[in-house]
Design a protein around this motif. Sequence first.
Motif, short mmCIF file in Angstrom:
data_model
loop_
_atom_site.label_atom_id
_atom_site.label_comp_id
_atom_site.label_asym_id
_atom_site.label_seq_id
_atom_site.Cartn_x
_atom_site.Cartn_y
_atom_site.Cartn_z
N ALA A 92 24.00 -16.40 34.17
CA ALA A 92 23.75 -15.16 34.89
C ALA A 92 22.29 -14.83 34.61
O ALA A 92 21.59 -14.32 35.46
N HIS A 93 21.87 -15.20 33.42
CA HIS A 93 20.50 -14.96 33.01
C HIS A 93 19.52 -15.66 33.91
O HIS A 93 18.34 -15.42 33.86
N ALA A 94 20.01 -16.55 34.70
CA ALA A 94 19.06 -17.33 35.48
C ALA A 94 19.40 -17.29 36.97
O ALA A 94 18.75 -17.94 37.76
N PHE A 134 26.35 -7.26 33.47
CA PHE A 134 25.68 -8.56 33.38
C PHE A 134 24.20 -8.39 33.04
O PHE A 134 23.63 -9.16 32.27
N TRP A 135 23.59 -7.36 33.61
CA TRP A 135 22.19 -7.10 33.28
C TRP A 135 22.09 -6.79 31.79
O TRP A 135 21.26 -7.33 31.05
N CYS A 136 22.99 -5.94 31.36
CA CYS A 136 23.04 -5.56 29.96
C CYS A 136 23.19 -6.78 29.06
O CYS A 136 22.55 -6.89 28.02
N SER A 138 22.14 -9.70 29.63
CA SER A 138 20.88 -10.44 29.52
C SER A 138 19.89 -9.68 28.65
O SER A 138 19.04 -10.28 27.98
N LEU A 139 20.00 -8.35 28.60
CA LEU A 139 19.12 -7.58 27.72
C LEU A 139 19.47 -7.81 26.25
O LEU A 139 18.59 -7.95 25.41
N VAL A 140 20.76 -7.86 25.96
CA VAL A 140 21.18 -8.14 24.59
C VAL A 140 20.73 -9.54 24.19
O VAL A 140 20.24 -9.77 23.08
N ASN A 141 20.89 -10.46 25.12
CA ASN A 141 20.43 -11.82 24.86
C ASN A 141 18.96 -11.86 24.54
O ASN A 141 18.51 -12.61 23.68
N ASN A 142 18.22 -11.05 25.25
CA ASN A 142 16.79 -10.95 25.02
C ASN A 142 16.51 -10.45 23.60
O ASN A 142 15.62 -10.97 22.91
N ALA A 143 17.27 -9.46 23.18
CA ALA A 143 17.09 -8.92 21.83
C ALA A 143 17.42 -9.98 20.78
O ALA A 143 16.72 -10.11 19.77
N HIS B 93 13.51 -3.59 30.00
CA HIS B 93 14.36 -4.53 29.30
C HIS B 93 15.34 -3.83 28.40
O HIS B 93 16.25 -4.42 27.87
N LEU B 96 19.04 -0.09 29.60
CA LEU B 96 20.49 0.01 29.50
C LEU B 96 20.96 0.04 28.05
O LEU B 96 22.13 0.22 27.78
N ASP B 101 15.20 -2.46 19.73
CA ASP B 101 15.44 -3.43 18.66
C ASP B 101 14.11 -3.92 18.10
O ASP B 101 14.08 -4.69 17.15
N TRP B 135 15.23 -6.79 37.10
CA TRP B 135 16.16 -7.71 36.42
C TRP B 135 15.48 -9.06 36.25
O TRP B 135 15.48 -9.66 35.17
N LEU B 139 14.61 -11.50 33.07
CA LEU B 139 15.03 -12.90 32.96
C LEU B 139 13.84 -13.80 32.62
O LEU B 139 13.94 -14.71 31.79
N ASN B 142 13.02 -13.39 29.11
CA ASN B 142 13.97 -14.14 28.32
C ASN B 142 13.54 -15.60 28.20
O ASN B 142 13.60 -16.20 27.12
#
Lengths: 248, 248
Positions: A92-94, A134-136, A138-143, B93, B96, B101, B135, B139, B142
């Motif tokens: 989803a990130h991509a 899903f956006w969220c 990807s934001l957590v993933n970013n963190a 980023h 949400l 962080d 969004w 990405l 990311n």
Amino acid sequence: MSLSIADRSLLEPAARRLNALRPLSAEARAALDYAMLEGLQRAGSGEDLISEGDPVDSVRVVLSGWLCRYKTLEDGRRQIVNFIFPGESCDAHAYLLAVMDHSIATLTPVVYAEIKRARFESLIAGDRSLAEAFWCESLVNNAIQREWAINLGRRVALERVAHLFCEIFERLRPVGMIEGNSCIMPVTQMDLADATGLSVVHLNRTVQELRASGLIVLRERTLTINDLDALKDAALFSPSYLQLYRSG
Amino acid sequence: MSLSIADRSLLEPAARRLNALRPLSAEARAALDYAMLEGLQRAGSGEDLISEGDPVDSVRVVLSGWLCRYKTLEDGRRQIVNFIFPGESCDAHAYLLAVMDHSIATLTPVVYAEIKRARFESLIAGDRSLAEAFWCESLVNNAIQREWAINLGRRVALERVAHLFCEIFERLRPVGMIEGNSCIMPVTQMDLADATGLSVVHLNRTVQELRASGLIVLRERTLTINDLDALKDAALFSPSYLQLYRSG
DNA sequence: CGTGGAGTTGACGTACGTCAATAACGGTGG
DNA sequence: CCACCGTTATTGACGTACGTCAACTCCACG
């Protein structure tokens, strides 16, 4: 339509996780469940689901098993840049991007749901909370990715490995994959080395140091953390970046 | 309403960049421009715009100047996890998410537009392409973060610094901030050390090695790349992760 | 019984960090 | 214009946390 008990429990991790990120309406959840059931897939251990440079034409949601995102340099050096656990989505990130900037490999046998791009787009167009979830994600993933940067750049080997164990443990907790103070650790030491930016030899010595200090037990693909607080101290671990506790 | 020439040129980088990620409708762009003009702010060099743990209540879009995202460990070790250049947004980023962080600091004097959370939400609710552009930006961020992971984990000092220079150069290019084979480099060697996970001393020696090999000139806050292809080779740099060339 | 992957250990090399001194620079006030 | 000062850049000497190489073990699986 209605889902069988077996279906429900299979889809549980994904629903639980997305719902924790953003509360989903019953309709949104049902639509997602249905889309996922239509695209169920299995993969064995050690397979590449998608490789750097591949076009992205679907979103995958992992239902069971472990995967990793990794990148390689021309000469073979490899860095695992993140793990993917049940309930998390792969790309989803991509989906807004043309091609993958990294590869995704299974570390264990895996069950996942594949949702084609068009299907996914209509799903999130039809429900704002779903798009936000899903956006969220990807934001957590970013963190998480940022935390890995400081892990690789500024922590020494012992802290680095301890930190990775803490993170894995805390990420498995909300999807119900820990038992007491243990969780499975189905990866080789070479994978752990590639995730921590260490050589296999030094990773091995570091794990033994953690064992000798009594902080962890790691054998037979099971990690037991004897004293989680002590391990977190050793790792300089602070879980806020995982965004596990949402204020609303 | 209509914008003055001065306004247009001020807002140019943001519009150009978002538009490159996702084509924006004229209405979307006008709405965004207007929202940005309302919230124009300035900050001096070396200020923290927001710190780890702070609640996120607005989105900032950078119009001029350099910033960095960084994290610190309790004992003061610091890792710059990314740079932020004109046209990029700070905490979309995180809008949400409940709290930051990581921290964001200015590296130079900065002009930015601050858009309050509610305003930002109605902006992206009102236009799908705008929501997708933001969004998309997260990405791409990311993907950059993943590249930093392999940079910190698997590249040696010389490759690491060379790679950072290549990335900065290629990220400045699309916003018109390079001239010929030069760009400004308004950061201290300590910042570069914190970005590459090296000590200042070793960073300095590495920069000198790059100078001695004739690949770069770095003086008076200006970086000149004598042979970009050679520098990329030395860095094992492959720009695809920056997603600069979109297929549509 | 082999065979190969995973883990472990020892010996040794090296790319990096640390410490400390010095030099160059930029700004400030006289 | 110069004296002063803090920040930044540079250099040398030295220590060390890590990597590399190579051997050996231990299984799991044929």
